[in-house]
Write a protein that holds these residues in place. Structure first.
Motif, PDB file in Angstrom:
ATOM      1  N   HIS A  17      -7.451  13.197  -0.862  1.00 45.82           N
ATOM      2  CA  HIS A  17      -6.874  12.924   0.297  1.00 45.82           C
ATOM      3  C   HIS A  17      -7.576  11.637   1.138  1.00 45.82           C
ATOM      4  O   HIS A  17      -7.073  11.073   2.090  1.00 45.82           O
ATOM      5  CB  HIS A  17      -6.230  13.812   1.262  1.00 45.82           C
ATOM      6  CG  HIS A  17      -5.314  14.590   0.638  1.00 45.82           C
ATOM      7  ND1 HIS A  17      -4.060  14.462   0.377  1.00 45.82           N
ATOM      8  CD2 HIS A  17      -5.563  16.062   0.381  1.00 45.82           C
ATOM      9  CE1 HIS A  17      -3.271  15.651   0.000  1.00 45.82           C
ATOM     10  NE2 HIS A  17      -4.461  16.537  -0.314  1.00 45.82           N
ATOM     11  N   SER A  18      -8.607  11.311   0.573  1.00 51.84           N
ATOM     12  CA  SER A  18      -9.325  10.234   1.459  1.00 51.84           C
ATOM     13  C   SER A  18      -8.801   8.926   1.370  1.00 51.84           C
ATOM     14  O   SER A  18      -8.687   8.172   2.393  1.00 51.84           O
ATOM     15  CB  SER A  18     -10.613   9.874   0.411  1.00 51.84           C
ATOM     16  OG  SER A  18     -11.521  11.124   0.301  1.00 51.84           O
ATOM     17  N   GLU A  20      -5.583   8.518   1.833  1.00 53.26           N
ATOM     18  CA  GLU A  20      -4.427   8.578   2.746  1.00 53.26           C
ATOM     19  C   GLU A  20      -5.250   8.198   3.981  1.00 53.26           C
ATOM     20  O   GLU A  20      -4.437   7.600   4.784  1.00 53.26           O
ATOM     21  CB  GLU A  20      -3.896   9.913   2.786  1.00 53.26           C
ATOM     22  CG  GLU A  20      -3.140  10.627   1.683  1.00 53.26           C
ATOM     23  CD  GLU A  20      -2.434  11.585   1.823  1.00 53.26           C
ATOM     24  OE1 GLU A  20      -1.590  11.799   3.094  1.00 53.26           O
ATOM     25  OE2 GLU A  20      -2.306  12.639   0.961  1.00 53.26           O
ATOM     26  N   VAL A  21      -6.459   8.709   4.160  1.00 54.27           N
ATOM     27  CA  VAL A  21      -7.129   8.417   5.897  1.00 54.27           C
ATOM     28  C   VAL A  21      -7.411   6.900   5.881  1.00 54.27           C
ATOM     29  O   VAL A  21      -7.132   6.353   6.806  1.00 54.27           O
ATOM     30  CB  VAL A  21      -7.973   9.440   6.041  1.00 54.27           C
ATOM     31  CG1 VAL A  21      -8.647   9.275   7.249  1.00 54.27           C
ATOM     32  CG2 VAL A  21      -7.573  10.851   6.199  1.00 54.27           C
ATOM     33  N   ALA A  22      -7.884   6.497   4.669  1.00 50.26           N
ATOM     34  CA  ALA A  22      -8.338   5.106   4.688  1.00 50.26           C
ATOM     35  C   ALA A  22      -7.288   4.293   5.003  1.00 50.26           C
ATOM     36  O   ALA A  22      -7.380   3.194   5.438  1.00 50.26           O
ATOM     37  CB  ALA A  22      -9.007   4.797   3.146  1.00 50.26           C
ATOM     38  N   GLU A  26      -6.732   1.675   8.183  1.00 47.61           N
ATOM     39  CA  GLU A  26      -6.582   0.419   7.660  1.00 47.61           C
ATOM     40  C   GLU A  26      -5.201  -0.353   8.264  1.00 47.61           C
ATOM     41  O   GLU A  26      -5.229  -1.328   8.954  1.00 47.61           O
ATOM     42  CB  GLU A  26      -6.558   0.068   6.422  1.00 47.61           C
ATOM     43  CG  GLU A  26      -6.614  -1.247   5.832  1.00 47.61           C
ATOM     44  CD  GLU A  26      -7.995  -2.011   6.022  1.00 47.61           C
ATOM     45  OE1 GLU A  26      -8.813  -1.457   6.185  1.00 47.61           O
ATOM     46  OE2 GLU A  26      -7.820  -3.216   6.431  1.00 47.61           O
ATOM     47  N   ARG A 115      -6.838  -7.780   3.398  1.00 42.16           N
ATOM     48  CA  ARG A 115      -8.123  -7.756   2.712  1.00 42.16           C
ATOM     49  C   ARG A 115      -8.262  -8.290   1.309  1.00 42.16           C
ATOM     50  O   ARG A 115      -9.105  -9.029   0.892  1.00 42.16           O
ATOM     51  CB  ARG A 115      -8.499  -6.012   2.353  1.00 42.16           C
ATOM     52  CG  ARG A 115      -8.541  -5.217   3.670  1.00 42.16           C
ATOM     53  CD  ARG A 115      -8.844  -3.695   2.932  1.00 42.16           C
ATOM     54  NE  ARG A 115      -9.964  -3.518   2.363  1.00 42.16           N
ATOM     55  CZ  ARG A 115     -10.995  -3.237   2.853  1.00 42.16           C
ATOM     56  NH1 ARG A 115     -11.261  -2.955   3.890  1.00 42.16           N
ATOM     57  NH2 ARG A 115     -12.210  -3.016   2.203  1.00 42.16           N
ATOM     58  N   LYS A 120     -11.327  -8.731  -0.872  1.00 46.06           N
ATOM     59  CA  LYS A 120     -11.938  -7.197  -0.706  1.00 46.06           C
ATOM     60  C   LYS A 120     -10.986  -6.228  -1.171  1.00 46.06           C
ATOM     61  O   LYS A 120      -9.586  -6.611  -1.429  1.00 46.06           O
ATOM     62  CB  LYS A 120     -11.874  -6.882   0.588  1.00 46.06           C
ATOM     63  CG  LYS A 120     -13.003  -7.532   1.685  1.00 46.06           C
ATOM     64  CD  LYS A 120     -12.957  -6.807   2.937  1.00 46.06           C
ATOM     65  CE  LYS A 120     -13.926  -7.560   3.819  1.00 46.06           C
ATOM     66  NZ  LYS A 120     -13.477  -7.404   5.242  1.00 46.06           N
ATOM     67  N   LEU A 126     -11.218   1.895  -2.442  1.00 48.70           N
ATOM     68  CA  LEU A 126     -12.397   1.431  -2.183  1.00 48.70           C
ATOM     69  C   LEU A 126     -13.316   2.790  -1.877  1.00 48.70           C
ATOM     70  O   LEU A 126     -14.455   3.084  -2.399  1.00 48.70           O
ATOM     71  CB  LEU A 126     -12.646   0.815  -0.993  1.00 48.70           C
ATOM     72  CG  LEU A 126     -14.103  -0.293  -0.683  1.00 48.70           C
ATOM     73  CD1 LEU A 126     -14.231  -1.262  -2.000  1.00 48.70           C
ATOM     74  CD2 LEU A 126     -14.041  -0.606   0.458  1.00 48.70           C
ATOM     75  N   ILE A 127     -12.782   3.917  -1.317  1.00 47.30           N
ATOM     76  CA  ILE A 127     -13.377   5.178  -0.994  1.00 47.30           C
ATOM     77  C   ILE A 127     -13.067   6.175  -1.950  1.00 47.30           C
ATOM     78  O   ILE A 127     -13.855   6.994  -1.842  1.00 47.30           O
ATOM     79  CB  ILE A 127     -13.428   5.544   0.421  1.00 47.30           C
ATOM     80  CG1 ILE A 127     -11.722   5.605   0.795  1.00 47.30           C
ATOM     81  CG2 ILE A 127     -13.950   4.722   1.463  1.00 47.30           C
ATOM     82  CD1 ILE A 127     -10.930   6.359   0.007  1.00 47.30           C
ATOM     83  N   CYS A 128     -12.284   6.023  -2.924  1.00 46.55           N
ATOM     84  CA  CYS A 128     -11.942   7.070  -3.908  1.00 46.55           C
ATOM     85  C   CYS A 128     -13.139   7.573  -4.737  1.00 46.55           C
ATOM     86  O   CYS A 128     -14.081   6.630  -5.340  1.00 46.55           O
ATOM     87  CB  CYS A 128     -11.034   6.493  -5.055  1.00 46.55           C
ATOM     88  SG  CYS A 128     -10.537   7.659  -6.313  1.00 46.55           S
ATOM     89  N   PRO A 129     -13.564   8.730  -4.586  1.00 47.07           N
ATOM     90  CA  PRO A 129     -14.771   9.393  -5.218  1.00 47.07           C
ATOM     91  C   PRO A 129     -14.750   9.192  -6.720  1.00 47.07           C
ATOM     92  O   PRO A 129     -15.706   9.395  -7.449  1.00 47.07           O
ATOM     93  CB  PRO A 129     -14.813  10.807  -4.848  1.00 47.07           C
ATOM     94  CG  PRO A 129     -13.417  11.156  -4.376  1.00 47.07           C
ATOM     95  CD  PRO A 129     -12.667   9.899  -3.938  1.00 47.07           C
ATOM     96  N   THR A 130     -13.557   9.388  -7.293  1.00 40.19           N
ATOM     97  CA  THR A 130     -13.452   9.342  -8.964  1.00 40.19           C
ATOM     98  C   THR A 130     -13.231   8.111  -9.332  1.00 40.19           C
ATOM     99  O   THR A 130     -13.111   7.477 -10.740  1.00 40.19           O
ATOM    100  CB  THR A 130     -12.598  10.441  -9.305  1.00 40.19           C
ATOM    101  OG1 THR A 130     -11.214   9.944  -9.050  1.00 40.19           O
ATOM    102  CG2 THR A 130     -12.816  11.565  -8.880  1.00 40.19           C
TER     103      THR A 130
END
Lengths: 149, 695
Positions: A17-18, A20-22, A26, A115, A120, A126-130
């Motif tokens: 869910h990162s 979603e928060v990003a 934004e 962006r 950008k 950008l923050i997605c861990p996978t």
């Protein structure tokens, strides 16, 4: 510039869910509209997001032509023109169209237009861990998808 | 309008050290972004880190010290707050001795060095943390087995990874970050996943071993059974570097695969295949999670897992499990002044005689503290300070904890919010978030880095925890530095850098050397990996690891299982919350509004339960309610429940601490705890479920 798309490799969505928060950060959104959302159906995670359709049902449903598609293929809302009728929310087959109760207008993913103009990546990707959120030139993405299949 | 200023810092919304770029405008943090140059997170960031602005600027956050008066909480100055705490602590020292004080922390905001220094200089051995069942417990077991803590070496590119009871992309136990795992996996490493639940990783895995919750130590023995029987071990390493191999081989014989299958409920052939894959694919790393520590098998599991790394030649080998070399900074242990605590005071450590490994790690099992508060035996605990911890929600047997804390003469709490635990305090000290902290971060970890966490903003009258210990310490007559930054200069002194210079650099990394044991062996009494532990032997404990049946399981308590037929696997992690934290954060609570209990669809049907129903979960110690999510990827006899729940939106002083708090169901009886570490069982117990009519 060519058309731009974002696509999510569902099998690599780990449900963190990162994104979603990003996205909320934004777009300065509070509780309510979720321009990207991950539904949990244990053990699967299903990302719900705007596909910026070539023939957008949301655009067709809008009675006041507040929804348009720009040169890059991004489906966008003219908030000034939106009358808050929610026809687009009903029309979207993905459940991606949202409603902002504070502004009383429809809200949707703009692929972080600001962006993009600065070169950008969209905040969510950008923050997605996978790295399961892939964006870029539509033709290139389609080619890549084809080679994966 | 002011320009946007970008500050490079390091997250601490969990144990993590992920790199962050914070954007500041008009003195306020307006945006958090991942730092692509971070050697820990490579630009990724999780929901908890991204949402820090909603904690820092939350309307409920307490921004000034308070005391509890007749009319409830009243605002006071820092001087009054610290003077009050110092006065109360001095009174206890005079009347009962410093051992009647405790210091308590939760998972910590990276202030372990300052926290321990404060306690040691105070003269109390009673350090109450989560360490008895989380992280420090695995470090303790590692230290007595191989002298250091072996970490899966993702940078060394393992070709086979075992994820053992862990979800690294959601929650990060310390050294590891999900990003490192994912990179190694994507490079083609084979993946073995050990988990009672089907999940993201089990679908990626080459092999998924769905074990009965709590039987990890038996499964590790099963791996060894295969490795010994098929001679898949590294004979040279075993001969030269393992102490007690023959005795251990005898012990393993007590675990034939059919027996391991009976215990773990994993088929023999699957265990065999997994053991072969781990032992024969080089290099291979084990990345293991906290559920293995939160049972009676805490120490024995870690010791057996280290045995696997050692016997397969993966210990301190590139891509195996390695001992990272720290940068040359001053150690937490030196800063903490453990030398200042006299042997007489050490001997008074509550539960220290029984739980010797916990004592060796300079902490106590909280059970011993609750007992001293409730019974005044062996002596009373009268007062203390909790910093960043909410034990009423996060420690086992919450009902006893509530009763115990009521008995204290005086309690101070440092936190962001008035949590259910903070509401029981007499003095509230407003702590700073990681955005408000200058610190040489991660010094106590074993990944070989220290990172510059630099203050981005100051908010209200909040102080970073380090300053709270420092200023309180001074009032207690302790030796501290003038400023937090002076203490950082002291920590950095061996590197030749000042805090200001380090801040510019961002991080330091130790120079990695593999196979360090080839010069001088391992840091244990025999200089070898002690599968037969001479230390445990000295303590009169079983020197060899084993599996002990969970004291409350269908196997050990068939009588109780009649009334409580389900195995409750508690402590299910969420991606949005860190233990009891974040329930008041709008962005995160929107994603996870309710406490979730996962039930198999067949079980649900049998009990007339539907998805999203509220259900009672009941154990011999109490009942709480959570909301149902169906999951066909668990054993129908297993029920998996989230931990950490309270409801900040409930404004009375309990804040709903007893509604969904799974630790009202967990047990902390001595017979349920790890015999040397005092790890409490937060994970596996018996329960029943029923539909909750009112919702």
């Amino acid at each position: 510039m060519g058309k731009i798309s974002l696509t999510i490799l569902k099998e690599d969505c780990c449900g963190c869910h990162s994104c979603e928060v990003a996205c909320k950060q934004e777009h300065d959104l509070g509780v309510g509209p979720r321009l990207i959302r991950v539904i949990e159906k244990s053990p699967l995670f299903i990302p719900i997001y705007c596909h910026h359709c070539a023939k957008p049902p949301c655009k067709d449903a809008c009675p006041v032509e507040a929804i348009y598609r720009n040169d890059q293929g991004l489906v966008l809302i003219n908030e000034e023109a939106c009358i808050g009728c929610r026809e687009c929310v009903t029309a979207c087959p993905f459940g991606a169209m949202q409603f902002d109760d504070i502004k009383e207008v429809a809200a949707k993913c703009d692929l972080c237009l600001e962006r993009l103009t600065e070169g950008k990546a969209p905040a969510c990707s950008l923050i997605c861990p996978t790295g399961c959120m892939v964006w870029g030139d539509t033709t290139e993405l389609l080619n890549r998808a084809a080679s994966r299949a | 309008m002011e320009e946007i200023k970008k500050v490079r810092t390091v997250c601490r919304s969990c144990h993590g050290g992920c790199g962050v770029i914070a954007q500041v405008k008009n003195g306020k943090v307006v945006k958090i972004e991942g730092d692509p140059d971070s050697p820990i997170s490579y630009g990724t960031l999780c929901s908890k880190g991204l949402a820090i602005t909603q904690i820092a600027y939350h309307p409920d956050r307490i921004l000034h010290p308070m005391k509890k008066g007749h009319q409830g909480w009243e605002r006071i100055t820092w001087d009054e707050a610290l003077d009050t705490v110092a006065y109360q602590f001095k009174k206890v020292i005079e009347q009962h001795g410093p051992e009647s004080l405790f210091i308590g922390q939760g998972t910590g905001r990276d202030y372990e060095s300052h926290f321990s220094r404060f306690g040691n200089l105070l003269g109390t051995p009673n350090v109450l943390t989560a360490g008895h069942m989380c992280y420090l417990s695995r470090i303790g077991a590692s230290l007595i087995t191989c002298g250091r803590f072996p970490v899966c070496d993702y940078e060394g590119e393992p070709k086979c990874i075992i994820l053992w009871a862990v979800n690294p992309l959601w929650t990060n136990p310390d050294e590891y970050k999900g990003a490192g795992f994912w990179r190694a996996y994507k490079k083609g490493a084979k993946l073995i996943v050990i988990d009672p639940r089907k999940n993201f990783y089990t679908q990626k895995a080459d092999l998924w071993l769905q074990l009965r919750p709590g039987t990890d130590a038996a499964l590790a023995m099963g791996f060894f059974q295969v490795i010994i029987e098929e001679e898949l071990y590294d004979k040279e390493f075993v001969t030269r570097y393992i102490h007690g191999w023959d005795a251990f081989v005898e012990r393993v014989k007590e675990y034939p695969l059919y027996k391991v299958e009976q215990i773990t409920r994993i088929g023999e052939e699957l265990i065999r295949e997994a053991a072969r894959m781990y032992a024969c694919t080089k290099p291979a790393g084990i990345h293991w999670g906290v559920p293995t520590e939160q049972t009676i098998n805490c120490t024995d599991f870690t010791r057996t897992a280290i045995g696997l790394m050692a016997a397969t030649g993966n210990l301190d080998a590139p891509g195996g499990n390695v001992f990272h070399v720290p940068p040359k900074v001053r150690k937490v242990s030196e800063f903490s002044r453990h030398d200042a605590l006299s042997p007489t005071q050490r001997e008074k450590r509550l539960g220290g005689e029984q739980y010797k490994l916990a004592a060796r790690m300079a902490l106590i099992t909280p059970k011993a503290a609750w007992e001293a508060m409730l019974t005044e035996k062996p002596y009373p605990l009268k007062a203390g300070i909790f910093v960043g911890t909410n034990p009423l929600i996060t420690e086992a047997n919450a009902k006893d904890i509530y009763a115990a804390l009521q008995k204290l003469d005086f309690l101070a709490v440092a936190d962001f919010f008035l949590t259910p635990t903070a509401e029981l305090a007499d003095i509230f000290l407003p702590a700073g978030t990681w955005l408000e902290q200058n610190h040489m971060a991660e010094n106590w970890k074993f990944h070989g880095y220290v990172l510059a966490r630099q203050k981005v903003v100051e908010i209200g009258e909040c102080w970073q925890d380090h300053k709270i210990f420092q200023e309180l310490g001074k009032r207690m007559g302790q030796e501290w530095w003038d400023t937090v930054e002076d203490a950082l200069d002291y920590l950095l002194e061996p590197t030749g850098l000042t805090w200001e210079q380090f801040k510019e650099k961002g991080y330091l990394k130790g120079d990695m050397i593999y196979y360090k044991y080839r010069q001088g062996g391992f840091s244990t009494p025999t200089r070898k990996v002690e599968l037969f532990s001479t230390i445990l032997e000295d303590w009169g404990r079983d020197p060899l690891p084993k599996y002990t049946e969970i004291p409350e399981s269908p196997v050990s308590r068939p009588d109780l299982a009649k009334e409580y037929p389900f195995i409750l696997n508690a402590g299910l992690r969420t991606p949005t919350f860190f233990h009891s934290a974040n329930r008041q954060v709008p962005w995160l609570r929107e994603i996870r509004p309710d406490p979730i209990v996962e039930i198999h669809p067949d079980t649900a049907r049998k009990h007339g339960i539907k998805e999203m129903d509220w259900v009672w979960i009941e154990s011999p110690r109490g009942r709480v309610k959570q909301k149902v999510k169906l999951n066909d990827g668990i054993d129908p006899v297993v029920v998996v429940a989230e931990h950490g729940w309270w409801f900040p939106e409930i404004k009375d002083e309990g804040h709903g601490w007893d509604i969904s708090n799974i630790n009202l169901l967990t047990d902390d009886s001595h017979q349920s705890m790890d015999p040397v570490m005092g790890a409490t069982n937060l994970r596996v117990l018996l329960c029943n479920i029923s539909r909750c009519e009112q919702g």
